[in-house]
Motif scaffolding. Structure first.
Motif, mmCIF file in Angstrom:
data_model
loop_
_atom_site.group_PDB
_atom_site.id
_atom_site.type_symbol
_atom_site.label_atom_id
_atom_site.label_comp_id
_atom_site.label_asym_id
_atom_site.label_seq_id
_atom_site.Cartn_x
_atom_site.Cartn_y
_atom_site.Cartn_z
ATOM 1 N N ASP A 24 0.698 -1.029 -0.142
ATOM 2 C CA ASP A 24 -0.167 0.133 0.361
ATOM 3 C C ASP A 24 0.819 1.292 0.038
ATOM 4 O O ASP A 24 1.156 2.225 0.899
ATOM 5 C CB ASP A 24 -0.785 -0.453 1.313
ATOM 6 C CG ASP A 24 -1.775 1.057 0.943
ATOM 7 O OD1 ASP A 24 -2.200 2.202 0.019
ATOM 8 O OD2 ASP A 24 -3.347 1.271 1.575
ATOM 9 N N PHE A 55 -1.645 -4.945 -5.220
ATOM 10 C CA PHE A 55 -2.673 -5.803 -4.611
ATOM 11 C C PHE A 55 -2.864 -6.688 -4.928
ATOM 12 O O PHE A 55 -2.803 -7.668 -3.854
ATOM 13 C CB PHE A 55 -3.978 -5.156 -4.293
ATOM 14 C CG PHE A 55 -3.333 -4.012 -3.237
ATOM 15 C CD1 PHE A 55 -3.695 -3.432 -1.774
ATOM 16 C CD2 PHE A 55 -3.356 -2.452 -4.106
ATOM 17 C CE1 PHE A 55 -3.054 -1.927 -0.773
ATOM 18 C CE2 PHE A 55 -3.506 -1.418 -2.898
ATOM 19 C CZ PHE A 55 -3.425 -1.159 -1.662
ATOM 20 N N LYS A 99 -8.665 -0.154 -8.020
ATOM 21 C CA LYS A 99 -7.011 0.126 -8.361
ATOM 22 C C LYS A 99 -7.301 1.040 -9.560
ATOM 23 O O LYS A 99 -7.805 1.250 -10.702
ATOM 24 C CB LYS A 99 -6.380 -0.943 -8.392
ATOM 25 C CG LYS A 99 -5.226 -1.069 -8.064
ATOM 26 C CD LYS A 99 -4.243 -2.048 -8.153
ATOM 27 C CE LYS A 99 -2.905 -1.415 -8.985
ATOM 28 N NZ LYS A 99 -1.848 -2.739 -9.667
ATOM 29 N N THR A 131 6.906 0.575 -8.169
ATOM 30 C CA THR A 131 5.840 0.724 -8.767
ATOM 31 C C THR A 131 6.027 1.676 -8.543
ATOM 32 O O THR A 131 5.550 3.247 -8.940
ATOM 33 C CB THR A 131 4.801 0.550 -6.929
ATOM 34 O OG1 THR A 131 3.740 -0.309 -6.926
ATOM 35 C CG2 THR A 131 3.671 1.491 -7.623
ATOM 36 N N ASP A 179 -0.826 3.154 -7.327
ATOM 37 C CA ASP A 179 -1.287 2.314 -6.883
ATOM 38 C C ASP A 179 -0.677 0.361 -6.095
ATOM 39 O O ASP A 179 0.077 0.711 -7.204
ATOM 40 C CB ASP A 179 -3.109 1.478 -6.301
ATOM 41 C CG ASP A 179 -4.049 2.456 -5.386
ATOM 42 O OD1 ASP A 179 -3.769 2.652 -4.841
ATOM 43 O OD2 ASP A 179 -5.399 2.405 -5.701
ATOM 44 N N HIS A 220 -10.185 -4.420 -4.837
ATOM 45 C CA HIS A 220 -9.321 -3.399 -5.144
ATOM 46 C C HIS A 220 -10.099 -2.776 -6.167
ATOM 47 O O HIS A 220 -10.130 -2.874 -7.336
ATOM 48 C CB HIS A 220 -8.436 -3.056 -4.987
ATOM 49 C CG HIS A 220 -7.566 -3.882 -3.256
ATOM 50 N ND1 HIS A 220 -7.341 -5.061 -3.653
ATOM 51 C CD2 HIS A 220 -6.800 -3.491 -2.024
ATOM 52 C CE1 HIS A 220 -6.911 -5.531 -2.705
ATOM 53 N NE2 HIS A 220 -6.730 -4.486 -1.798
#
Ligand code: FES
Ligand SMILES: [Fe+2]
Length: 363
Positions: A178, A314, A307, A344, A311, A305
């Motif tokens: 997260d 997940f 998304k 990410t 993000d 999620h």
């Protein structure tokens, strides 16, 4: 309250793995009732110092091994003998492996069925961990090592009890990927780098950003789950430290959790000052976790999620997490599919090679 079946993780209600179940110094010879994985169990420390965890109910007529204060077995101090336990009702005695080894009044041989389930237990860092496996197999990975526990330059933690919460553990594990919660919840500066590595039963988060409470300089954290329920995090803030966050299912959709922090003493020559600093630092760390906790305690479960770009991964995390809810054979297939690295934010750098080695994410 969301249950495992609502997330469609697999055939088992409770995951396979190592789980924290108690704080070492709170486990004494007096047997205590505990409940995890929807089962009533009893924990005690045998005379040798060994911690034993067995099913709570005697196979003879179902008496609870711990919940008794008036039987003469208890009053005469005969409940724990060696590492064995004696039932308060008719005095049958059971070995730490759960095998009945004495029926004090009966000349007949001890029946084969006269045994209770006993779980593998290990102590590490002042915590008691239990291996849970729906298939009943032996542990297939080790607890994460903690060499600093025996290093005098580090101040040992005092474990914080975080109590019970009505939530599914995945809602907490989601935190591993997260990226977007760090700024609004914890006051971090914008992430400079955010990477997740999936490697068999381990998932890693490598994160760099500034933080309002735990560091004046940029905060580097290297965080990993070993299995579904033991998080460790190394932080290079004002003081090098290692967080441990553990959570264990009590029933389907309800957990118990703990927090602890090892801190490298700024002045090993002056241990008392080191302890005061470590306690204060642990409290800051706990308060930081409580920022997440308040969300978890009140949020609705996330089955899917919503998304957006920015993000973390997940979906990949949840596929990784599924491995603990399926038979081992299927778990190996899941690992093969999810193993890999997802960045990410930021560009590939050379992060903390010695720590990567430690969690064996690189061959
Ligand atoms: S119920 Fe335990 S010995 Fe009878
Ligand atoms: Fe958080």
């Amino acid at each position: 309250m969301a249950r495992t079946a609502d997330y469609q993780f697999g055939e088992y209600t409770f995951p396979r793995g190592w789980f924290m179940i108690a704080v070492s110094k709170e486990v004494e010879q007096t047997p205590q009732a505990i409940r995890y994985f929807g089962q009533d169990m009893v924990i005690y420390r045998g005379e040798s110092g060994r911690v034993v965890v067995i099913d709570a109910y005697c196979p003879h007529m179902g008496a609870h091994f711990a919940k008794n204060s008036t039987s003469y077995v208890v009053l005469d101090g005969e409940r724990i003998q060696g590492d064995s336990i004696r039932c308060p009702y008719h005095g049958w005695k059971f070995s730490p492996e759960g095998q009945c080894e004495e029926i004090p009044y009966s000349p007949s041989p001890i029946p084969k069925k006269a045994c209770v389930k006993s779980w593998p237990v290990q102590e590490l860092g002042g915590c008691v961990f239990m291996w849970h496996d729906p298939e009943g197999g032996d542990p297939d990975y080790d607890l994460p090592a903690l060499d600093e526990w025996d290093d005098p330059a580090w101040v040992r933690w005092e474990v914080d009890h975080l109590g019970e919460m009505d939530t599914h553990p995945i809602e907490i594990v989601d935190n591993m990927v997260d990226k977007a919660h760090f700024t609004p919840i914890h006051g971090s500066a914008e992430a400079e780098y955010f990477e997740n590595v999936f490697k068999d039963h381990v998932v890693v988060q490598d994160f760099a950003a500034g933080h309002r409470t735990l560091a004046e300089q940029a905060l580097l954290t290297y965080t990993w789950y070993t299995g579904p329920a033991i998080l460790r995090s190394r932080m290079d803030g004002d003081h090098p430290s290692i967080i441990q966050i553990t959570h264990t299912p009590i029933d389907d959709g309800r957990i118990r959790a703990w927090h602890a922090l090892l801190v490298k003493s700024a002045d090993p020559e002056n241990p008392e000052q080191g302890v005061a600093m470590a306690r204060e630092y642990q409290e800051q760390s706990r308060l930081s976790l409580m920022q997440d906790y308040e969300i978890w305690a009140h949020k609705r479960p996330t089955f899917q999620h919503l998304k957006v770009m920015g993000d973390g991964p997940f979906g990949q995390l949840r596929r990784w997490y599924q491995q603990f809810y399926v038979p081992r054979k299927k778990a190996a297939e899941i690992q093969q599919k999810v193993n890999g690295t997802i960045i990410t934010k930021g560009t590939k750098r050379d992060p903390w090679p010695e720590k990567k080695q430690e969690v064996a994410v690189e061959e």
